[in-house]
Design a protein around this motif. Structure first.
Motif, PDB file in Angstrom:
ATOM      1  N   GLY A  32       0.795  -1.227   0.000  1.00  0.00           N
ATOM      2  CA  GLY A  32       0.000   0.000   0.000  1.00  0.00           C
ATOM      3  C   GLY A  32       0.824   1.272   0.000  1.00  0.00           C
ATOM      4  N   GLY A  33       2.148   1.153   0.070  1.00  0.00           N
ATOM      5  CA  GLY A  33       3.020   2.328   0.092  1.00  0.00           C
ATOM      6  C   GLY A  33       3.978   2.304   1.265  1.00  0.00           C
ATOM      7  N   PHE A  34       4.615   3.427   1.515  1.00  0.00           N
ATOM      8  CA  PHE A  34       5.582   3.526   2.609  1.00  0.00           C
ATOM      9  C   PHE A  34       4.867   3.496   3.952  1.00  0.00           C
ATOM     10  CE2 PHE A  34       7.979   5.315  -0.920  1.00  0.00           C
ATOM     11  CZ  PHE A  34       9.222   4.726  -0.746  1.00  0.00           C
ATOM     12  N   ALA A  39      12.025  10.124   5.238  1.00  0.00           N
ATOM     13  CA  ALA A  39      12.710  10.765   4.115  1.00  0.00           C
ATOM     14  C   ALA A  39      12.056  12.092   3.727  1.00  0.00           C
ATOM     15  CB  ALA A  39      12.733   9.832   2.905  1.00  0.00           C
ATOM     16  N   GLY A  40      10.877  12.370   4.252  1.00  0.00           N
ATOM     17  CA  GLY A  40      10.204  13.622   3.929  1.00  0.00           C
ATOM     18  C   GLY A  40       9.775  13.711   2.481  1.00  0.00           C
ATOM     19  N   ASN A  48       9.499  10.579  -3.805  1.00  0.00           N
ATOM     20  CA  ASN A  48       9.071   9.176  -3.749  1.00  0.00           C
ATOM     21  C   ASN A  48       7.550   9.052  -3.729  1.00  0.00           C
ATOM     22  OD1 ASN A  48       8.323   9.865  -1.149  1.00  0.00           O
ATOM     23  ND2 ASN A  48       9.812   8.531  -0.138  1.00  0.00           N
ATOM     24  N   GLY A  49       6.858  10.172  -3.950  1.00  0.00           N
ATOM     25  CA  GLY A  49       5.398  10.159  -3.988  1.00  0.00           C
ATOM     26  C   GLY A  49       4.744  10.459  -2.657  1.00  0.00           C
ATOM     27  N   GLU A  50       5.515  10.436  -1.585  1.00  0.00           N
ATOM     28  CA  GLU A  50       4.972  10.785  -0.272  1.00  0.00           C
ATOM     29  C   GLU A  50       4.914  12.310  -0.139  1.00  0.00           C
ATOM     30  OE1 GLU A  50       3.979   8.635   2.374  1.00  0.00           O
ATOM     31  OE2 GLU A  50       4.031   7.203   0.711  1.00  0.00           O
ATOM     32  N   GLU A  51       4.227  12.772   0.886  1.00  0.00           N
ATOM     33  CA  GLU A  51       4.164  14.211   1.153  1.00  0.00           C
ATOM     34  C   GLU A  51       5.576  14.745   1.384  1.00  0.00           C
ATOM     35  OE1 GLU A  51       2.000  17.362   4.207  1.00  0.00           O
ATOM     36  OE2 GLU A  51       1.977  15.235   4.685  1.00  0.00           O
TER      37      GLU A  51
END
Length: 120
Positions: A32-34, A39-40, A48-51
């Motif tokens: 489902g993701g990290f 890593a921010g 990496n697609g995260e906020e």
């Protein structure tokens, strides 16, 4: 560090990672993701697609009522005391300036990537 008064910038867990083990800092990934975002949102300089999480440290306002030591134009030691606060407006204004700088940097890198892709 082109923003005046900014003394530090951190992405994600930032300076805190110096006190973490690799196993604590690693952002495990699942289907489902990290599972975390130490890593921010930035890994190896790439989103990496995260906020994207960025924090800045801003120096305190220097014009204070407390007497301070300095030198005059003849390089002689003197004391000064500022009457009033003249630059308190810097604090609320630094947030949109930092947000704009992040956006400019992201746009710059996006345009660089597009230039590379179109030149191939």
């Amino acid at each position: 560090m082109s923003i005046g008064a900014v003394k530090g910038v951190e992405i994600g867990s930032g300076f805190q990672v110096a006190e973490m083990l690799g196993s604590e800092n690693n952002d495990a990934i699942a289907p489902g993701g990290f599972l975390s975002n130490n890593a921010g949102g930035i890994l190896a300089g790439v989103s990496n697609g995260e906020e994207i999480i960025v924090r800045v440290a801003v120096k305190p306002i220097p014009s204070i009522h407390k007497e301070q030591q300095t030198v005059n134009t003849a390089n002689e030691p003197v004391s000064i005391k500022v009457g009033g606060r003249h630059d308190i407006s810097a604090i609320p204004r630094i947030i949109p300036v930092c947000e704009a700088m992040v956006r400019l940097t992201l746009a710059d890198h996006l345009l660089r990537q597009q230039a590379i892709l179109t030149s191939e």
